[in-house]
Motif scaffolding. Sequence first.
Motif, PDB file in Angstrom:
ATOM      1  N   ARG A   1      52.409 -50.305  21.424  1.00  0.00           N
ATOM      2  CA  ARG A   1      53.700 -50.305  20.731  1.00  0.00           C
ATOM      3  C   ARG A   1      54.544 -51.532  21.036  1.00  0.00           C
ATOM      4  NH1 ARG A   1      55.371 -45.732  18.235  1.00  0.00           N
ATOM      5  NH2 ARG A   1      53.873 -44.024  18.211  1.00  0.00           N
TER       6      ARG A   1
ATOM      7  N   ARG B   1      55.714 -54.865  20.027  1.00  0.00           N
ATOM      8  CA  ARG B   1      55.718 -55.490  18.701  1.00  0.00           C
ATOM      9  C   ARG B   1      55.526 -56.996  18.782  1.00  0.00           C
ATOM     10  NH1 ARG B   1      59.643 -52.589  14.472  1.00  0.00           N
ATOM     11  NH2 ARG B   1      59.198 -50.434  14.986  1.00  0.00           N
TER      12      ARG B   1
ATOM     13  N   SER C   1      59.473 -53.818  22.372  1.00  0.00           N
ATOM     14  CA  SER C   1      58.681 -52.639  22.049  1.00  0.00           C
ATOM     15  C   SER C   1      59.454 -51.796  21.041  1.00  0.00           C
ATOM     16  CB  SER C   1      58.382 -51.815  23.311  1.00  0.00           C
ATOM     17  OG  SER C   1      59.509 -51.046  23.681  1.00  0.00           O
ATOM     18  N   ASP C   2      58.929 -50.619  20.716  1.00  0.00           N
ATOM     19  CA  ASP C   2      59.603 -49.748  19.759  1.00  0.00           C
ATOM     20  C   ASP C   2      60.883 -49.149  20.313  1.00  0.00           C
ATOM     21  OD1 ASP C   2      57.639 -50.168  17.942  1.00  0.00           O
ATOM     22  OD2 ASP C   2      56.578 -48.295  18.289  1.00  0.00           O
ATOM     23  N   GLU C   3      61.032 -49.142  21.645  1.00  0.00           N
ATOM     24  CA  GLU C   3      62.152 -48.427  22.242  1.00  0.00           C
ATOM     25  C   GLU C   3      63.092 -49.299  23.055  1.00  0.00           C
ATOM     26  OE1 GLU C   3      60.634 -45.160  24.464  1.00  0.00           O
ATOM     27  OE2 GLU C   3      60.050 -44.033  22.679  1.00  0.00           O
TER      28      GLU C   3
ATOM     29  N   SER D   1      63.310 -53.060  14.678  1.00  0.00           N
ATOM     30  CA  SER D   1      62.984 -52.109  15.739  1.00  0.00           C
ATOM     31  C   SER D   1      64.131 -51.149  15.994  1.00  0.00           C
ATOM     32  CB  SER D   1      62.646 -52.861  17.033  1.00  0.00           C
ATOM     33  OG  SER D   1      61.521 -53.676  16.865  1.00  0.00           O
TER      34      SER D   1
ATOM     35  N   SER E   1      64.237 -48.670  13.073  1.00  0.00           N
ATOM     36  CA  SER E   1      63.161 -47.685  13.205  1.00  0.00           C
ATOM     37  C   SER E   1      63.457 -46.691  14.322  1.00  0.00           C
ATOM     38  CB  SER E   1      61.823 -48.388  13.482  1.00  0.00           C
ATOM     39  OG  SER E   1      61.431 -49.182  12.396  1.00  0.00           O
ATOM     40  N   PHE E   2      64.037 -47.186  15.411  1.00  0.00           N
ATOM     41  CA  PHE E   2      64.314 -46.315  16.553  1.00  0.00           C
ATOM     42  C   PHE E   2      65.355 -45.260  16.208  1.00  0.00           C
ATOM     43  CE2 PHE E   2      66.847 -45.164  20.251  1.00  0.00           C
ATOM     44  CZ  PHE E   2      65.868 -44.720  21.122  1.00  0.00           C
TER      45      PHE E   2
ATOM     46  N   GLU F   1      56.931 -49.075  11.750  1.00  0.00           N
ATOM     47  CA  GLU F   1      56.526 -49.702  13.013  1.00  0.00           C
ATOM     48  C   GLU F   1      55.308 -50.614  12.860  1.00  0.00           C
ATOM     49  OE1 GLU F   1      55.917 -46.318  15.478  1.00  0.00           O
ATOM     50  OE2 GLU F   1      57.925 -45.555  15.168  1.00  0.00           O
TER      51      GLU F   1
END
Length: 576
Positions: free
Chosen positions: A42, A44, A66-68, A263, A266-267, A386
């Motif tokens: 994850r 990116r 990252s995604d988070e 990101s 998306s989060f 993502e």
Amino acid sequence: MARGTEPARTVMARTGSLLPSRRNPRLDSFLKRNTERGVYARIRTYEPCVVVSDTISKVYMHVVLSDERVYLTEFPPRTLTAAVSFRRVRDIQLVNDLPDFLSTKDRERCQHIRIIYIAEKSERKESDWFLRDKRGSLHPGAPPTRTASHCPIKTDNVEGYPAESQWKKQELTPLWKSTRSASCPNPETLGLPHPPPRPPSSSPSEERRSALEGSQVARRFGSILAHLLRRDGPSSKEEGEEAELHLYAVSQTSRLYVHLQSSWSSFIIRSTLLLDPLYRQRSSASSDSISVERTSLLFNQLSLEILQDRISMENLYLLLQELRVAAHRNLILRRLFWRSSEMCDFLVQTLEDCLHGCQSFRGVYTTDQLLLSSLIVQTLAIMFRETEVEEARVKLLFAKKGALASRMLLALICDPQAEGQGAQPRSEVQALLTEYLDASCSLLFELLLLGHETSRCFSAENLVSVGWILGVLQPHPHLLSFMGYQVQQVVRVLSRLQRTSLSPVQSVLLFQRCRLLLACLQNNSLLAQHLRSNFREELRYFVTPLCAEEKLLPQYPISRATVGLIQQIQTHIRVQ
């Protein structure tokens, strides 16, 4: 809808590497060694930046996204520090300035990104600083950061910053000269030894011993560093106060800002949806832990079944349901989808045949067509999530002057006033049509995000921008009625006649519709004029920040961003 079969080995050969392309083997190897498989998958992107915060003063580091969260690591990488979680981000801005600590050339091409977020409690700093726990996974916490005052210095005085002539040739290669950063002080000053350099011909046992020694040193770094920060570090902000992290990307082609925005979006969508019990139940059995090889095999088997000749609509529906569920739970599968052009092309072709082939002939829908069309559009929307850094996605949609993207756009727009066929109950058809229109808005939202990303990340010759997307849709005979329906849904959910608060799913859909309306107001004069001429009163008096605050629960991560979008819509709708 019939398609020919293809040997599994051929499809698998086209998947290539299953992780995003990397430009720095040393950093990539470091991340792979020190993170769990799901976390690594994850990540990116990463880029070099000059970093400024309350604990870091103009240090050249890698920003790992990252995604988070946003992580930071040194040149060369030794520790991975969680700098800020998207859960606490309030805004991500591009600052139009010329940093005086950079050289003249780098100053002009610099992208200054400011991340505004809510600081965590200072007493959490020590426990949140470590690279990993004993199992090797990334620690979820992060020390708070706050903007340090700038002092005028030149680029060659920025810690760890390469000379100007090295920018083009280094391609993110770590520098071995003085690279001490505020997040990992020089080991000599702490009285800590460097791990011994590994000989070129080390035996496996020596490599394991070296790795063990390195991990022990990293843990000692972490404990001593936490002590120093607690003793000597600047006082952190209290819980709930705003803090800032500044990133200076010295490249005109930097994609970091766009990836940060994507990101973050998306989060907040994902974390809001996870507040819905049904969505959380569907997401609980995440399959990211399945190996890449196993995921590839399963995807290829499923693809061959979907693409087989003379498949019935019922079997296709069941197989697409399986694909949607698997894609919802597995990021690697979503990346594989874009590396197989046959699957995406087949879904678009099926949507064209199913929805518009019938409609153009009779002007009506059947329940089966609406069910299958909704499933296709929902599946395509999931595939976008993502996967922004997936280069195959860009290449597939951009090929032949954006032919596939154009077909997808035109296929998803339908007449919201269409009726059912024959003896089908009108209420049933209308419910299915509403479900389809919701799904089509979500997919159009993903395509608009793609346009926003590509317009910032690629050259001016690139076709797929927000303006280009709306231009492709402009001749569609049902576009104005489709947009009118989206406005009416925004007005309906924000109306005071609806007294209940919005659910997580409704809140996300409102956010997506507001992004769609704002894009029309900002990027297409025809659509902007249509909205002002036909919906000015509704958008001025019913779609207001106050109405949104009354309907959106404050604990929804998406609430603040939605209110911000509505404020922008209010500004644009008043323009004559």
